[in-house]
Design an enzyme around this catalytic site. Sequence first.
Site, short mmCIF file in Angstrom:
data_model
loop_
_atom_site.label_atom_id
_atom_site.label_comp_id
_atom_site.label_asym_id
_atom_site.label_seq_id
_atom_site.Cartn_x
_atom_site.Cartn_y
_atom_site.Cartn_z
N LYS A 118 123.83 25.31 29.94
CA LYS A 118 125.04 25.36 29.12
C LYS A 118 126.27 25.05 29.93
O LYS A 118 127.21 24.43 29.43
CB LYS A 118 125.18 26.73 28.43
CG LYS A 118 124.30 26.88 27.22
CD LYS A 118 124.76 28.03 26.35
CE LYS A 118 123.81 28.22 25.18
NZ LYS A 118 124.05 29.50 24.48
N LYS A 200 110.42 19.93 20.42
CA LYS A 200 110.47 20.97 19.41
C LYS A 200 111.57 20.67 18.38
O LYS A 200 112.61 20.15 18.76
CB LYS A 200 110.80 22.30 20.12
CG LYS A 200 110.11 23.50 19.54
CD LYS A 200 110.40 24.72 20.38
CE LYS A 200 111.15 25.73 19.56
NZ LYS A 200 111.54 26.93 20.29
N LYS A 203 117.93 22.59 15.75
CA LYS A 203 119.15 22.30 15.01
C LYS A 203 120.21 21.66 15.90
O LYS A 203 121.21 21.16 15.41
CB LYS A 203 119.69 23.57 14.35
CG LYS A 203 120.14 24.62 15.33
CD LYS A 203 120.50 25.93 14.65
CE LYS A 203 120.87 26.97 15.70
NZ LYS A 203 121.02 28.31 15.16
#
Length: 335
Positions: A118, A200, A203
């Site tokens: 991140k 995978k 979203k």
Amino acid sequence: MSDTSTAKPVLYSGIQPSGSIQLGNYIGALRNFTKLEKDYRCLFGIADLHALTVRQEPAALRKQTQQLAALYIACGLDPDANIIYCQSHVPAHAELAWVLNCYSYMGELSRMTQYKDKSARHSDNINAGLFTYPVLMAADILLYQTSVVPVGADQKQHLEITRDIAQRFNGLYGDVFEVPEPYIPKETARIMSLTDPTRKMSKSDSEESYIALLDAPDVIRRKLRRAVTDSEGEIRVDPDNKPGVTNLITILSGMTGQTAEEACASLAGKGYGELKDAVADAVIEVLTPIQQRYQQLIADKDYLAQVLNTNAERAAALARRTLRKVYKKVGLYQG
Ligand code: TRP
């Protein structure tokens, strides 16, 4: 039965209210949650404080929080039998997180892969919250004397550090925290991206790659029609050579409750177009009642607010007991 008198082990699950819930979350997690209330005292936390570690549009965050609460209920989670609540409504999360910060090391936190990822992706906003994110997650879990936490691969390391912090604290002060274990569901269906079936379903990828639980039927059908397959034309399970077709079969069996073999048998002699239509029909059939229930709930803001308030109070009553114990153990004067 009151929340505190139950002898069932505690299960804690947290989901951030950022973006839409997709079909992979439903098949892999949400759908199975409804079966857990029998064996576990379940808490479903909407991790809005965690969401602040990356910039959010305030109005959107508020809306997504309500949407997630409504979706949980629409998927069949009973808000009386379970505790569905918002993390920020229970101050003990932030309070325990502070204490646990003082028992967590810079070294171990800087090894967290999600932090490294991140901070690379949001290099303009590497804030301290991003760094101590796992400590807040540890607080979420440890406040409720949690026995099991359903976690995907991406959160495994955070559960590990939660266990380390709990054991460290218990080593210093006696058995204050239950040390949580990962909850591994019996069958785990891995739902892959529609556009790149080797990854995978997520979203955070492009819209076409996933089916959101609130996608309209025509959108669901369009996305599935465009799903990546292969040029062989044969419907069979073969994750290595036919990841796209295998994924469609997995989704179909996830929706109908058939085994993969039964799903394949039902499509014997058919082509990929028919497979995709069958998957679309099955997904739409399952999602339509959920979407209808969701629309009723989201229209009834008073009901949602009341559910979240009551459940926050129930959570807070449980959390306070652990927090009080912690404060006492570390030497905070309680009067
Ligand atoms: N960090 C988790 C995620 O992004 C969400 C979360 C917050 C969570 N608190 C939790 C998950 C406690 C399990 C337990 O997926």
